[in-house]
Scaffold this motif. Structure first.
Motif, PDB file in Angstrom:
ATOM      1  N   UNK A 102      -1.595   4.865  -6.104  1.00  0.00           N
ATOM      2  CA  UNK A 102      -2.465   5.750  -5.343  1.00  0.00           C
ATOM      3  C   UNK A 102      -3.939   5.599  -5.707  1.00  0.00           C
ATOM      4  N   UNK A 103      -4.312   4.496  -6.321  1.00  0.00           N
ATOM      5  CA  UNK A 103      -5.688   4.353  -6.794  1.00  0.00           C
ATOM      6  C   UNK A 103      -6.702   4.482  -5.667  1.00  0.00           C
ATOM      7  N   UNK A 104      -6.453   3.879  -4.533  1.00  0.00           N
ATOM      8  CA  UNK A 104      -7.412   3.930  -3.423  1.00  0.00           C
ATOM      9  C   UNK A 104      -7.550   5.338  -2.876  1.00  0.00           C
ATOM     10  N   UNK A 105      -6.438   6.016  -2.670  1.00  0.00           N
ATOM     11  CA  UNK A 105      -6.529   7.372  -2.127  1.00  0.00           C
ATOM     12  C   UNK A 105      -7.078   8.342  -3.171  1.00  0.00           C
ATOM     13  N   UNK A 106      -6.857   8.064  -4.447  1.00  0.00           N
ATOM     14  CA  UNK A 106      -7.408   8.904  -5.521  1.00  0.00           C
ATOM     15  C   UNK A 106      -8.933   8.918  -5.422  1.00  0.00           C
ATOM     16  N   UNK A 107      -9.513   7.738  -5.292  1.00  0.00           N
ATOM     17  CA  UNK A 107     -10.964   7.621  -5.193  1.00  0.00           C
ATOM     18  C   UNK A 107     -11.466   8.299  -3.917  1.00  0.00           C
ATOM     19  N   UNK A 108     -10.741   8.134  -2.821  1.00  0.00           N
ATOM     20  CA  UNK A 108     -11.124   8.727  -1.547  1.00  0.00           C
ATOM     21  C   UNK A 108     -11.130  10.247  -1.633  1.00  0.00           C
ATOM     22  N   UNK A 109     -10.092  10.827  -2.211  1.00  0.00           N
ATOM     23  CA  UNK A 109     -10.004  12.290  -2.335  1.00  0.00           C
ATOM     24  C   UNK A 109     -11.162  12.829  -3.168  1.00  0.00           C
ATOM     25  N   UNK A 110     -11.397  12.238  -4.308  1.00  0.00           N
ATOM     26  CA  UNK A 110     -12.447  12.733  -5.192  1.00  0.00           C
ATOM     27  C   UNK A 110     -13.832  12.520  -4.597  1.00  0.00           C
ATOM     28  N   UNK A 111     -14.024  11.455  -3.832  1.00  0.00           N
ATOM     29  CA  UNK A 111     -15.332  11.217  -3.215  1.00  0.00           C
ATOM     30  C   UNK A 111     -15.609  12.184  -2.078  1.00  0.00           C
ATOM     31  N   UNK A 112     -14.585  12.851  -1.568  1.00  0.00           N
ATOM     32  CA  UNK A 112     -14.758  13.824  -0.486  1.00  0.00           C
ATOM     33  C   UNK A 112     -15.026  15.231  -1.000  1.00  0.00           C
ATOM     34  N   UNK A 113     -15.142  15.401  -2.299  1.00  0.00           N
ATOM     35  CA  UNK A 113     -15.584  16.672  -2.834  1.00  0.00           C
ATOM     36  C   UNK A 113     -14.587  17.460  -3.651  1.00  0.00           C
ATOM     37  N   UNK A 114     -13.363  17.005  -3.762  1.00  0.00           N
ATOM     38  CA  UNK A 114     -12.404  17.711  -4.616  1.00  0.00           C
ATOM     39  C   UNK A 114     -12.860  17.575  -6.070  1.00  0.00           C
ATOM     40  N   UNK A 115     -12.808  18.673  -6.810  1.00  0.00           N
ATOM     41  CA  UNK A 115     -13.210  18.644  -8.218  1.00  0.00           C
ATOM     42  C   UNK A 115     -12.149  17.967  -9.074  1.00  0.00           C
ATOM     43  N   UNK A 116     -10.893  18.141  -8.684  1.00  0.00           N
ATOM     44  CA  UNK A 116      -9.783  17.570  -9.441  1.00  0.00           C
ATOM     45  C   UNK A 116      -8.715  17.066  -8.483  1.00  0.00           C
ATOM     46  N   UNK A 117      -7.898  16.170  -8.994  1.00  0.00           N
ATOM     47  CA  UNK A 117      -6.752  15.669  -8.239  1.00  0.00           C
ATOM     48  C   UNK A 117      -5.558  15.626  -9.176  1.00  0.00           C
ATOM     49  N   UNK A 118      -4.501  16.319  -8.811  1.00  0.00           N
ATOM     50  CA  UNK A 118      -3.249  16.260  -9.566  1.00  0.00           C
ATOM     51  C   UNK A 118      -2.273  15.399  -8.785  1.00  0.00           C
ATOM     52  N   UNK A 119      -1.610  14.500  -9.478  1.00  0.00           N
ATOM     53  CA  UNK A 119      -0.677  13.586  -8.828  1.00  0.00           C
ATOM     54  C   UNK A 119       0.712  13.790  -9.414  1.00  0.00           C
ATOM     55  N   UNK A 120       1.683  14.009  -8.545  1.00  0.00           N
ATOM     56  CA  UNK A 120       3.078  14.149  -8.940  1.00  0.00           C
ATOM     57  C   UNK A 120       3.795  12.882  -8.476  1.00  0.00           C
ATOM     58  N   UNK A 121       4.378  12.152  -9.408  1.00  0.00           N
ATOM     59  CA  UNK A 121       5.106  10.921  -9.089  1.00  0.00           C
ATOM     60  C   UNK A 121       6.558  11.118  -9.478  1.00  0.00           C
ATOM     61  N   UNK A 122       7.453  10.936  -8.502  1.00  0.00           N
ATOM     62  CA  UNK A 122       8.881  11.111  -8.742  1.00  0.00           C
ATOM     63  C   UNK A 122       9.647  10.206  -7.783  1.00  0.00           C
ATOM     64  N   UNK A 123      10.551   9.400  -8.310  1.00  0.00           N
ATOM     65  CA  UNK A 123      11.338   8.495  -7.477  1.00  0.00           C
ATOM     66  C   UNK A 123      12.158   9.220  -6.416  1.00  0.00           C
ATOM     67  N   UNK A 124      12.467  10.466  -6.656  1.00  0.00           N
ATOM     68  CA  UNK A 124      13.257  11.241  -5.696  1.00  0.00           C
ATOM     69  C   UNK A 124      12.472  11.535  -4.419  1.00  0.00           C
ATOM     70  N   UNK A 125      11.162  11.285  -4.450  1.00  0.00           N
ATOM     71  CA  UNK A 125      10.327  11.560  -3.292  1.00  0.00           C
ATOM     72  C   UNK A 125      10.186  10.359  -2.359  1.00  0.00           C
ATOM     73  N   UNK A 126      10.954   9.332  -2.566  1.00  0.00           N
ATOM     74  CA  UNK A 126      10.881   8.154  -1.718  1.00  0.00           C
ATOM     75  C   UNK A 126      11.091   8.554  -0.264  1.00  0.00           C
ATOM     76  N   UNK A 127      10.205   8.121   0.590  1.00  0.00           N
ATOM     77  CA  UNK A 127      10.251   8.404   2.026  1.00  0.00           C
ATOM     78  C   UNK A 127      10.094   9.895   2.334  1.00  0.00           C
ATOM     79  N   UNK A 128       9.432  10.637   1.466  1.00  0.00           N
ATOM     80  CA  UNK A 128       9.258  12.079   1.674  1.00  0.00           C
ATOM     81  C   UNK A 128       8.401  12.394   2.878  1.00  0.00           C
ATOM     82  N   UNK A 129       7.518  11.482   3.249  1.00  0.00           N
ATOM     83  CA  UNK A 129       6.700  11.728   4.440  1.00  0.00           C
ATOM     84  C   UNK A 129       7.568  11.673   5.634  1.00  0.00           C
TER      85      UNK A 129
END
Length: 79
Positions: free
Chosen positions: A52-79
């Motif tokens: 998620x490196x690219x989206x991490x930079x994008x989120x923070x550059x849009x004004x979010x003070x912090x970004x928390x990332x949850x990574x779990x294999x059980x979330x595969x295809x969660x979208x």
């Protein structure tokens, strides 16, 4: 995006990780509210991948003070 010919499912390995338009709009609205009220914005990203490196930079550059990332294999295809 490619399709696995055997299982007919999407192959996410080569997918680009980007923020969708709805999430960008929500983040922008949150930042505007935070500026008016003195609050801070913490974004949350949930995925089955730590690519998620690219989206991490994008989120923070849009004004979010912090970004928390949850990574779990059980979330595969969660979208």
């Amino acid at each position: 995006m490619k399709v696995d010919e055997r299982t007919l499912t999407l192959k996410y390995e080569d997918a680009q990780y980007v923020i969708n338009a709805y999430d960008r709009n929500a983040l922008e609205a949150a930042v505007q509210l935070a500026e008016k009220t003195g609050a801070t914005v913490t974004a949350l990203s949930v995925s089955d991948s730590d690519k998620l490196a690219a989206s991490r930079k994008d989120v923070l550059s849009r004004g979010a003070a912090e970004l928390s990332i949850v990574v779990d294999d059980k979330l595969k295809c969660a979208d």
